[in-house]
Design a protein around this motif. Structure first.
Motif, PDB file in Angstrom:
ATOM      1  N   LYS A  52       3.644  13.329  12.276  1.00 14.56           N
ATOM      2  CA  LYS A  52       4.377  12.152  11.474  1.00 14.56           C
ATOM      3  C   LYS A  52       5.904  12.133  11.536  1.00 14.56           C
ATOM      4  O   LYS A  52       6.532  13.000  12.347  1.00 14.56           O
ATOM      5  N   THR A  53       6.649  10.932  11.218  1.00 15.90           N
ATOM      6  CA  THR A  53       7.887  10.893  11.245  1.00 15.90           C
ATOM      7  C   THR A  53       8.431  10.580  10.127  1.00 15.90           C
ATOM      8  O   THR A  53       7.910   9.992   9.088  1.00 15.90           O
ATOM      9  N   GLY A  54       9.740  10.969   9.712  1.00 14.22           N
ATOM     10  CA  GLY A  54      10.457  10.146   8.491  1.00 14.22           C
ATOM     11  C   GLY A  54      11.609   9.373   9.014  1.00 14.22           C
ATOM     12  O   GLY A  54      12.426   9.186   8.129  1.00 14.22           O
ATOM     13  N   THR A  55      11.722   9.275  10.277  1.00 14.51           N
ATOM     14  CA  THR A  55      13.225   8.561  10.673  1.00 14.51           C
ATOM     15  C   THR A  55      12.792   7.303  11.324  1.00 14.51           C
ATOM     16  O   THR A  55      13.592   6.454  11.594  1.00 14.51           O
ATOM     17  N   ALA A  56      11.783   6.908  12.078  1.00 13.61           N
ATOM     18  CA  ALA A  56      11.292   5.763  12.696  1.00 13.61           C
ATOM     19  C   ALA A  56      11.350   4.556  11.825  1.00 13.61           C
ATOM     20  O   ALA A  56      10.912   4.382  10.835  1.00 13.61           O
ATOM     21  N   LYS A  57      11.794   3.485  12.447  1.00 11.69           N
ATOM     22  CA  LYS A  57      11.703   2.061  12.031  1.00 11.69           C
ATOM     23  C   LYS A  57      11.116   0.949  12.941  1.00 11.69           C
ATOM     24  O   LYS A  57      11.146   1.387  14.155  1.00 11.69           O
ATOM     25  N   ALA A  58      10.686   0.069  12.195  1.00  9.29           N
ATOM     26  CA  ALA A  58       9.989  -0.975  12.996  1.00  9.29           C
ATOM     27  C   ALA A  58      10.358  -2.215  12.276  1.00  9.29           C
ATOM     28  O   ALA A  58      10.640  -2.345  11.019  1.00  9.29           O
ATOM     29  N   GLU A  59       9.501  -3.467  12.910  1.00  9.82           N
ATOM     30  CA  GLU A  59       9.933  -4.763  12.248  1.00  9.82           C
ATOM     31  C   GLU A  59       8.665  -5.551  12.407  1.00  9.82           C
ATOM     32  O   GLU A  59       8.186  -5.427  13.500  1.00  9.82           O
ATOM     33  N   ALA A  79       9.266   3.278   8.605  1.00  6.44           N
ATOM     34  CA  ALA A  79       9.325   2.295   7.674  1.00  6.44           C
ATOM     35  C   ALA A  79       9.581   0.873   8.310  1.00  6.44           C
ATOM     36  O   ALA A  79      10.094   0.742   9.271  1.00  6.44           O
ATOM     37  N   VAL A  80       8.813   0.041   7.826  1.00  4.93           N
ATOM     38  CA  VAL A  80       8.758  -1.309   8.589  1.00  4.93           C
ATOM     39  C   VAL A  80       9.316  -2.157   7.688  1.00  4.93           C
ATOM     40  O   VAL A  80       8.933  -2.423   6.716  1.00  4.93           O
ATOM     41  N   ASN A  81      10.318  -3.175   8.164  1.00  9.00           N
ATOM     42  CA  ASN A  81      11.056  -4.276   7.517  1.00  9.00           C
ATOM     43  C   ASN A  81       9.830  -5.563   7.837  1.00  9.00           C
ATOM     44  O   ASN A  81       9.464  -5.683   9.013  1.00  9.00           O
ATOM     45  N   PHE A  82      10.290  -6.586   6.938  1.00  8.39           N
ATOM     46  CA  PHE A  82       9.502  -7.852   7.036  1.00  8.39           C
ATOM     47  C   PHE A  82      10.338  -8.787   7.114  1.00  8.39           C
ATOM     48  O   PHE A  82      10.364  -9.736   6.213  1.00  8.39           O
ATOM     49  N   SER A  96      -5.277  -3.573   2.759  1.00 14.71           N
ATOM     50  CA  SER A  96      -6.100  -2.334   3.554  1.00 14.71           C
ATOM     51  C   SER A  96      -6.054  -1.311   2.687  1.00 14.71           C
ATOM     52  O   SER A  96      -4.992  -0.801   2.072  1.00 14.71           O
ATOM     53  N   PRO A  97      -6.890  -0.360   2.927  1.00 17.97           N
ATOM     54  CA  PRO A  97      -6.915   0.983   2.352  1.00 17.97           C
ATOM     55  C   PRO A  97      -5.701   1.817   2.608  1.00 17.97           C
ATOM     56  O   PRO A  97      -5.443   2.623   1.763  1.00 17.97           O
ATOM     57  N   ILE A  98      -5.350   1.780   3.759  1.00 17.64           N
ATOM     58  CA  ILE A  98      -4.128   2.607   4.015  1.00 17.64           C
ATOM     59  C   ILE A  98      -2.662   2.186   3.573  1.00 17.64           C
ATOM     60  O   ILE A  98      -1.892   2.885   3.282  1.00 17.64           O
ATOM     61  N   LYS A  99      -2.878   0.858   3.206  1.00 15.06           N
ATOM     62  CA  LYS A  99      -1.482   0.466   2.659  1.00 15.06           C
ATOM     63  C   LYS A  99      -1.409  -0.919   1.857  1.00 15.06           C
ATOM     64  O   LYS A  99      -1.850  -1.659   2.641  1.00 15.06           O
ATOM     65  N   VAL A 100      -1.362  -0.921   0.545  1.00 10.74           N
ATOM     66  CA  VAL A 100      -1.562  -2.286  -0.153  1.00 10.74           C
ATOM     67  C   VAL A 100      -0.280  -2.791  -0.246  1.00 10.74           C
ATOM     68  O   VAL A 100       0.976  -2.035  -0.562  1.00 10.74           O
ATOM     69  N   PRO A 113      12.160  -1.621   2.861  1.00  8.34           N
ATOM     70  CA  PRO A 113      10.997  -1.512   4.030  1.00  8.34           C
ATOM     71  C   PRO A 113       9.779  -0.839   3.393  1.00  8.34           C
ATOM     72  O   PRO A 113       9.762  -0.310   2.222  1.00  8.34           O
ATOM     73  N   VAL A 114       8.737  -1.160   3.999  1.00  7.87           N
ATOM     74  CA  VAL A 114       7.337  -0.677   3.616  1.00  7.87           C
ATOM     75  C   VAL A 114       7.180   0.644   4.416  1.00  7.87           C
ATOM     76  O   VAL A 114       6.913   0.446   5.821  1.00  7.87           O
ATOM     77  N   VAL A 115       6.825   1.696   3.997  1.00  5.69           N
ATOM     78  CA  VAL A 115       6.529   2.976   4.831  1.00  5.69           C
ATOM     79  C   VAL A 115       5.104   3.170   4.725  1.00  5.69           C
ATOM     80  O   VAL A 115       4.307   3.089   3.692  1.00  5.69           O
ATOM     81  N   PHE A 116       4.671   3.190   6.209  1.00  4.54           N
ATOM     82  CA  PHE A 116       3.025   3.299   6.240  1.00  4.54           C
ATOM     83  C   PHE A 116       2.710   4.787   6.525  1.00  4.54           C
ATOM     84  O   PHE A 116       3.266   5.408   7.479  1.00  4.54           O
ATOM     85  N   ASP A 117       2.399   5.415   5.386  1.00 10.95           N
ATOM     86  CA  ASP A 117       2.380   6.801   5.309  1.00 10.95           C
ATOM     87  C   ASP A 117       0.947   7.374   5.551  1.00 10.95           C
ATOM     88  O   ASP A 117       0.792   8.767   5.504  1.00 10.95           O
ATOM     89  N   LYS A 118      -0.051   6.629   5.997  1.00 13.26           N
ATOM     90  CA  LYS A 118      -1.494   7.093   6.409  1.00 13.26           C
ATOM     91  C   LYS A 118      -1.831   6.426   7.598  1.00 13.26           C
ATOM     92  O   LYS A 118      -1.610   5.235   7.874  1.00 13.26           O
TER      93      LYS A 118
END
Length: 196
Positions: A52-59, A79-82, A96-100, A113-118
């Motif tokens: 796992k990461t606590g620093t990565a970002k994506a878009e 953490a993903v920005n939209f 989706s079950p992993i992230k609503v 941002p939305v953090v995808f934690d699963k």
């Protein structure tokens, strides 16, 4: 008092030998009928590497009423920005079950941002534009890629057996598929077949 140079040499040699153990490996993903799978997600889980990461970002942006990219692969904890680059508003959602996700009608970039934690696959849509779809594939490893038009992705990996997670757009199950990759000491190309 600084560490003497002779004390650092064994550590440097050990780190160098770890890097030297990595060999180039091309993974080709194929479907059940043998065809190469372009644009698929492939991730290699290497023992001892952080999952796992606590620093990565994506878009995942919205441009010309499309998500871009339509397939994003990220490490768990990213953490993903939209951002919305269109002049019309969008409403991004996922059940989706992993992230609503439920980002109401907006322009610009949401403040959080939305953090995808699963780990798993999140299907994205827009409530306003039904043809807008995308997927976020979340994996417990920093070693991942999207396959090219020949269904291939190349990695530098240590020899041995590794767990693989893979997913392709259009597969019947929304779950990541689990496979095994055996990397020979000389590296090379390995073919893995995904179920339908």
């Amino acid at each position: 008092m600084p560490t003497p140079l002779h004390a650092l040499i064994p550590t440097a040699l050990a780190l160098g030998s770890l890097a030297a153990q990595a060999v180039p490996v091309t993974v080709q993903l194929r479907g059940p009928n043998g065809q190469p799978l372009a644009g698929a997600a492939v991730a290699i889980e290497i023992k001892g590497r952080v999952g796992k990461t606590g620093t990565a970002k994506a878009e995942v942006g919205q441009r010309d009423r499309q998500f871009t990219p339509q397939l994003l692969i990220v490490q768990t904890g990213t953490a993903v920005n939209f951002p919305n680059f269109d002049t019309v508003r969008h409403h991004v959602y996922s059940f989706s079950p992993i992230k609503v996700i439920d980002i109401k009608l907006y322009t610009g970039t949401p403040t959080e941002p939305v953090v995808f934690d699963k780990p798993g696959v999140a299907a994205l849509g827009c409530n306003i534009h039904d043809r807008m779809t995308a997927h976020v594939v979340v994996v417990d490893t920093p070693v991942f890629a999207r396959t090219d038009d020949k269904g291939q992705a190349t990695f530098d990996l240590p020899a041995g057996e590794h767990a693989v997670k893979a997913w392709r757009p259009g597969q019947k199950s929304p779950m990541l598929q689990s496979l095994t990759l055996d990397v020979p000491a000389a590296g090379g190309t390995r073919v893995l077949t995904l179920a339908d």
